[in-house]
Design an enzyme around this catalytic site. Structure first.
Site, PDB file in Angstrom:
ATOM      1  N   ARG A  42     -10.031 -16.749   5.624  1.00 41.24           N
ATOM      2  CA  ARG A  42      -9.169 -16.722   4.442  1.00 41.24           C
ATOM      3  C   ARG A  42      -8.368 -18.007   4.359  1.00 41.24           C
ATOM      4  O   ARG A  42      -7.654 -18.369   5.280  1.00 41.24           O
ATOM      5  CB  ARG A  42      -8.207 -15.514   4.486  1.00 41.24           C
ATOM      6  CG  ARG A  42      -7.370 -15.366   3.219  1.00 41.24           C
ATOM      7  CD  ARG A  42      -6.591 -14.066   3.221  1.00 41.24           C
ATOM      8  NE  ARG A  42      -5.411 -14.119   4.083  1.00 41.24           N
ATOM      9  CZ  ARG A  42      -4.603 -13.084   4.298  1.00 41.24           C
ATOM     10  NH1 ARG A  42      -4.879 -11.906   3.771  1.00 41.24           N
ATOM     11  NH2 ARG A  42      -3.548 -13.226   5.075  1.00 41.24           N
ATOM     12  N   SER A 111     -10.440  -4.367  -0.651  1.00 41.24           N
ATOM     13  CA  SER A 111      -9.072  -3.968  -0.357  1.00 41.24           C
ATOM     14  C   SER A 111      -8.637  -2.824  -1.264  1.00 41.24           C
ATOM     15  O   SER A 111      -8.878  -2.860  -2.480  1.00 41.24           O
ATOM     16  CB  SER A 111      -8.108  -5.146  -0.551  1.00 41.24           C
ATOM     17  OG  SER A 111      -8.344  -6.158   0.396  1.00 41.24           O
ATOM     18  N   LYS A 140       1.156 -12.818   4.044  1.00 34.83           N
ATOM     19  CA  LYS A 140       0.691 -12.699   2.668  1.00 34.83           C
ATOM     20  C   LYS A 140       1.897 -12.351   1.810  1.00 34.83           C
ATOM     21  O   LYS A 140       2.314 -11.201   1.726  1.00 34.83           O
ATOM     22  CB  LYS A 140      -0.395 -11.627   2.538  1.00 34.83           C
ATOM     23  CG  LYS A 140      -1.079 -11.619   1.173  1.00 34.83           C
ATOM     24  CD  LYS A 140      -2.240 -10.645   1.137  1.00 34.83           C
ATOM     25  CE  LYS A 140      -2.933 -10.699  -0.224  1.00 34.83           C
ATOM     26  NZ  LYS A 140      -4.049  -9.726  -0.322  1.00 34.83           N
TER      27      LYS A 140
END
Length: 216
Positions: A42, A111, A140
């Protein structure tokens, strides 16, 4: 499906800032030595071209380990590199489109942070679900409100798909995550932000294996 469940036991999500000091490849390699079972690459700031270049380096580092490489969000990068799969959010490209491009054998994760999202998953298109955010996390900044272990249990009970918990998780959450019905947990700072990623991964993996009945 059993193979995917095993791969979710200790799921590493990379962070370019947290990995910068030691280097992404070094952190991932050490974490795999420590027992990580899946790596999600990511990097929200890189271009697709940059993600492709880094993903290819990660593929080289993971070669022969049996640990799959999942690309976060970027379907084009997953296709271009032949990565093992892609992980998508609710606002990313539609999972049906991803399946059409990736074919039947590569992994698609999705998700979900609400029971409605879990119920809406199309069987046979998605391979596993990422459930959370379990606890507040700095890795995040735009994450949805945390749901805790009770919330994880509610989401996990709504599907028979393999599921991995994510969000602010550390080794002392392992028993609660498994008891909530998840197959494993995804971590970022619990490995990427540690001075010894291999040791951190080994501690996490041990806790998860114990919580799962001692199976490896």
């Amino acid at each position: 499906m059993a193979v995917i469940r095993d791969r979710l036991r200790l799921y590493l999500v990379t962070d370019p800032v947290l990995c910068a000091r030691q280097g992404l490849i070094a952190v991932v390699t050490a974490a795999v030595r420590g027992g990580v079972t899946c790596v999600q690459f990511r990097d929200k700031t890189a271009s697709t071209e940059g993600r492709i270049a880094t993903a290819r380096l990660l593929q080289q580092a993971l070669a022969g380990s049996g640990v799959p490489l999942i690309i976060n969000d970027d379907l084009d990068a997953a296709v271009a590199t032949g990565a093992d799969g892609v992980h998508l959010g609710q606002d990313d490209v539609r999972v049906a489109q991803a399946r059409a491009l990736l074919g039947p054998d590569r992994i698609i994760g999705l998700s979900c942070d609400t029971a409605d999202q879990v119920r809406a998953v199309v069987p046979g298109v998605v391979d596993y679900l990422g459930l959370g955010t379990a606890f507040p996390t700095a890795s995040k900044v735009d994450h949805k409100p945390s749901i805790g272990l009770n919330g994880l249990a509610v989401l996990a009970a709504g599907t028979t798909l393999p599921r991995v918990a994510i969000g602010g998780l550390k080794h002392d959450h392992a028993a609660g995550v498994i008891a909530a019905g998840c197959d494993g947990m995804a971590v970022v700072s619990a490995i990427c932000g540690q001075p010894d990623p291999e040791r951190a991964a080994r501690t996490l993996r041990h806790a998860l294996d114990i919580a799962s009945g001692g199976s490896q």
